[in-house]
Design a protein around this motif. Structure first.
Motif, short mmCIF file in Angstrom:
data_model
loop_
_atom_site.label_atom_id
_atom_site.label_comp_id
_atom_site.label_asym_id
_atom_site.label_seq_id
_atom_site.Cartn_x
_atom_site.Cartn_y
_atom_site.Cartn_z
N LEU A 343 54.41 42.83 40.45
CA LEU A 343 54.77 44.15 39.92
C LEU A 343 53.55 45.06 39.99
CD1 LEU A 343 56.59 43.02 36.65
CD2 LEU A 343 57.66 43.71 38.78
N SER A 344 53.72 46.24 40.56
CA SER A 344 52.60 47.18 40.59
C SER A 344 53.11 48.59 40.85
CB SER A 344 51.60 46.79 41.68
OG SER A 344 50.55 47.72 41.72
N GLN A 345 52.69 49.51 40.02
CA GLN A 345 53.03 50.91 40.25
C GLN A 345 52.28 51.42 41.47
OE1 GLN A 345 52.86 54.82 40.70
NE2 GLN A 345 51.00 54.08 39.72
N GLU A 348 47.99 49.01 44.56
CA GLU A 348 46.60 48.87 45.02
C GLU A 348 45.73 48.10 44.04
OE1 GLU A 348 45.87 49.63 47.95
OE2 GLU A 348 47.46 51.02 48.51
N THR A 349 46.31 47.50 43.00
CA THR A 349 45.50 46.84 41.97
C THR A 349 44.82 45.60 42.56
OG1 THR A 349 46.99 47.70 40.34
CG2 THR A 349 45.61 45.89 39.64
N ALA A 350 43.48 45.59 42.50
CA ALA A 350 42.70 44.57 43.22
C ALA A 350 43.07 43.15 42.78
CB ALA A 350 41.22 44.83 43.02
N LYS A 484 46.81 51.87 22.02
CA LYS A 484 45.36 51.70 22.17
C LYS A 484 44.79 52.63 23.22
CE LYS A 484 45.87 47.15 22.61
NZ LYS A 484 45.86 45.71 22.46
N GLU A 485 45.43 52.63 24.39
CA GLU A 485 44.76 53.28 25.52
C GLU A 485 44.71 54.79 25.39
OE1 GLU A 485 46.62 52.38 29.27
OE2 GLU A 485 48.60 52.55 28.42
N ILE A 486 45.71 55.40 24.72
CA ILE A 486 45.63 56.87 24.67
C ILE A 486 45.17 57.41 23.32
CG2 ILE A 486 47.22 57.30 26.59
CD1 ILE A 486 49.29 58.08 24.43
C1 F6R Z 1 48.62 51.01 31.24
C2 F6R Z 1 48.51 50.97 32.69
C3 F6R Z 1 47.84 49.80 33.30
C4 F6R Z 1 48.56 49.41 34.61
C5 F6R Z 1 47.77 48.29 35.31
C6 F6R Z 1 48.47 47.85 36.58
O1 F6R Z 1 49.30 52.15 30.81
O2 F6R Z 1 48.92 51.88 33.38
O3 F6R Z 1 47.77 48.72 32.43
O4 F6R Z 1 49.86 49.00 34.31
O5 F6R Z 1 46.49 48.74 35.61
O6 F6R Z 1 48.58 48.91 37.48
P1 F6R Z 1 49.59 48.85 38.70
O7 F6R Z 1 50.98 48.84 38.13
O8 F6R Z 1 49.30 50.10 39.48
O9 F6R Z 1 49.28 47.59 39.45
#
Ligand code: F6R
Length: 605
Positions: A343-345, A348-350, A484-486
């Motif tokens: 799962l990734s928005q 590109e998450t390393a 937490k994050e915001i």
């Molecule tokens: C929290 C947030 C991050 C992402 C994480 C994965 O609000 O946005 O925890 O969910 O860095 O990012 P993606 O989905 O782009 O792999």
């Protein structure tokens, strides 16, 4: 994290680069810079802080004339966020300037050999080795020189280059970091993501690993890793500029929360045809799948935690959810019967990429649920389901998360039917429920229009708790992360039944506890846990179905969501938690869209 932009055309490049860098601000950065090629000389301006400071220092680009330029937003990794460490970096002879997204892993070794050869380093960055290598290997042929330099680099990079011998041209190459070329009319661009381009063009070319591009106003030449010229077909981005702008909302985060009914609809509608779920891209024999492993980071991982319950309940296949940063180093037990769902928005998450490569190597089939079309994760996967959420600009994900959940639900119902685990009537009912989610999401948003008032009773605190069981616990994880994050308030998520095994010691008079009760089977159990914390002084905000009468006797405040099948209810339940975090952060005066220390796309380990 770092963002790069390049432009070449007939107008002054600096204002265009600055505009592009503003569009990349959401990725997270702490310094920025621009290099413009003008009359055989490269002029560079760099600043610590926001693009607004760069605008001011360059008088919105007017002080930097020239029609070819590169720009950068830096999220510090090697060396503090200072003007000197900001990109672009220039070669000692002034011939080259470079911007870089990624990490050069062997930079120390390269730096010491370059220093021995007499090259002078100004910054502490890994990037600076690239510009000195360009100077060292250049003998008049830039293409050869870039290939030679690339062969010396280990790690990840998207590089944008200017060379004083090549007026009107910008150069780019990449490995494991995204780089997209924008095709304009009499002008062309590159950028690390499409949000910097959609203002100018929706026609793009995705550069692949090892490829190199020479870009001038009327021509884009691309070459493969052997140096042979290749023709690359352009793609059309289906995002427009409105999608990447605030559209009257005070923050991108609020806009994106409000967009969720539409985003989820875009994820569901094309996949329900003639009362059946059609996942055209999933050409997989599910009967051979013995176990499912979900991996991701942050909120995407929490979406996986919530999705696990639904998949297991409907398909009766064991589902394990692992943090990508842990999975990659865990020597996982995986074989050809494992389906890895990634799962990734951003795509590109390393850490997610690394975990995915590790699992593929061990034989797992990979299904990517991704938002960004053409991203690295999408390219690596055996099967792709795009979430179609549109651009997500706020650093804290909202519609990215809900569309990931949506795809997990679609997958769960599709697989359960495919494996004969549900009857045709159940299948039809579940599809109808899925199709009703966008409307219910809208109802949830409408029901919570007064959440800003509730937030006034919860913003003034150092710490809070989010509790729930099963799917509600998975939601507690995401609700606490949002907070937490915001808002920078310490928020602890806890499985409600676990509190009494230690953490309840932290509950005292007035401690806010957000209790989640949308999992019907175990609501009563969580109610007992509410009593336990209340009797120790907690102030309880309950999130429950709107017909839950018992809760009015227990909770200090109530946020309701429409009654729904508990296996899908997390998708509704998260919305008030997003809104609560948003309003608490606003009341605390936080920088909601760009929280401190965070980056949108985490491209480093
Ligand atoms: C929290 C947030 C991050 C992402 C994480 C994965 O609000 O946005 O925890 O969910 O860095 O990012 P993606 O989905 O782009 O792999």
């Amino acid at each position: 994290m770092c963002g790069i932009v390049g432009f070449t055309g007939s107008e002054n490049a600096a204002p265009i680069i600055l505009g592009g860098l503003e569009k990349l601000e959401y990725r997270g950065y702490d310094s920025a810079g621009i290099a413009v090629l003008n009359e055989g000389k490269i002029n560079i301006t760099k600043v610590t802080g926001r693009i607004a400071v760069l605008n001011e220092k360059t008088e919105n680009g007017a002080l930097l004339p020239g029609t070819a330029a590169i720009g950068h937003t830096r999220w510090a990794t090697h060396g503090a966020p200072t003007d000197t460490n900001a990109h672009p970096h220039k070669s000692n002879n002034g011939k080259f300037a470079v911007v870089h997204n990624g990490i050069i892993e062997n930079y120390l070794e390269l730096k010491s050999s370059l220093t021995e050869k007499g090259y002078y380093f100004e910054s502490e960055t890994d990037t600076e080795v690239v510009v000195h290598l360009l100077e060292m290997y250049y003998n008049g042929d830039i293409k050869k020189c870039v290939r030679k330099v690339a062969s010396k680099l280990k790690g990840s990079y998207a590089l944008g280059i200017l060379c004083t011998d090549e007026p009107g041209k910008i150069f780019a190459t990449k490995l494991s970091s995204p780089l997209i070329i924008g095709i304009g009319a009499g002008e062309n661009y590159f950028a690390s993501d499409v949000t910097a381009l959609v203002n100018h063009t929706q026609n793009v070319i995705y550069l692949e690993d090892g490829e190199y591009a020479e870009i001038s106003p009327y021509e884009i030449k691309t070459f493969d890793c052997t140096g042979a010229e290749i023709k690359k077909a352009p793609s059309r981005i289906d995002w427009d500029i409105q999608a990447a702008e605030k559209g009257g909302y005070e923050h991108f985060m609020l806009k994106e929360i409000m967009e969720q009914p539409r985003a989820v609809k875009s994820a569901i509608t094309p996949r329900i045809k003639d009362e059946k779920i059609v996942l055209e891209d999933l050409n997989l024999d599910l009967s051979k799948v013995r176990n499912i492993l979900i991996t991701a980071c942050g909120s995407a991982y929490y979406a996986g935690c919530a999705g696990k319950y639904t998949i297991e309940k409907l398909c009766r296949i064991p589902v394990q959810v692992e943090l990508a940063s842990e999975l990659r180093y865990s020597d996982p037990i995986i074989d050809e019967s494992t389906l890895l769902i990634v799962l990734s928005q951003s795509g590109e998450t390393a850490d997610t990429i690394a975990a995915m490569k590790e699992c593929s190597k061990r034989g797992a089939k990979t299904l990517a649920i991704v938002n960004v079309v053409g991203s690295t994760i999408a390219k690596l996967a055996d099967f792709i389901l795009y979430t179609h959420a549109g651009p997500e600009i706020a650093v804290a994900t909202t519609k990215g998360y809900t569309t990931q959940l949506t795809l997990l639900y679609l997958f769960a119902v599709y697989a359960a039917n495919n494996l004969g685990k549900i009857t045709q009537d159940e299948y039809k009912n579940l599809i109808n429920e899925l199709a009703s989610i966008p409307k219910l999401l809208q109802n949830t948003i409408d029901m919570n229009s007064k959440i800003g008032n509730t937030a006034k009773r919860y913003f003034n605190t150092d710490s809070m708790f989010f509790i729930g069981r099963n799917t509600d616990y998975a939601l507690a994880l995401e609700g606490a992360l949002k907070m937490k994050e915001i808002s920078y308030i310490h928020a602890e998520s806890y499985a409600a039944g676990e509190l009494k095994h230690g953490t309840i010691a932290l509950i005292s008079e007035g401690t806010p506890v957000i209790a989640l009760l949308c999992n019907e089977d175990i609501t009563e159990k969580t109610m007992s846990n509410i009593l336990e914390v209340k009797s120790r002084g907690a102030r309880v905000l309950a999130v429950c179905f709107n017909d839950n009468k018992k809760i009015t006797m227990l909770a200090n405040d109530i946020i309701s969501v429409p009654r729904f099948n508990s296996i899908f209810s997390p998708i509704l339940e998260i919305v008030p938690l997003q809104l609560l975090a948003y309003y608490v952060a606003k009341l605390n005066g936080c920088d909601i869209d760009k929280p401190k220390n965070l980056a949108k796309s985490v491209t480093v380990e």
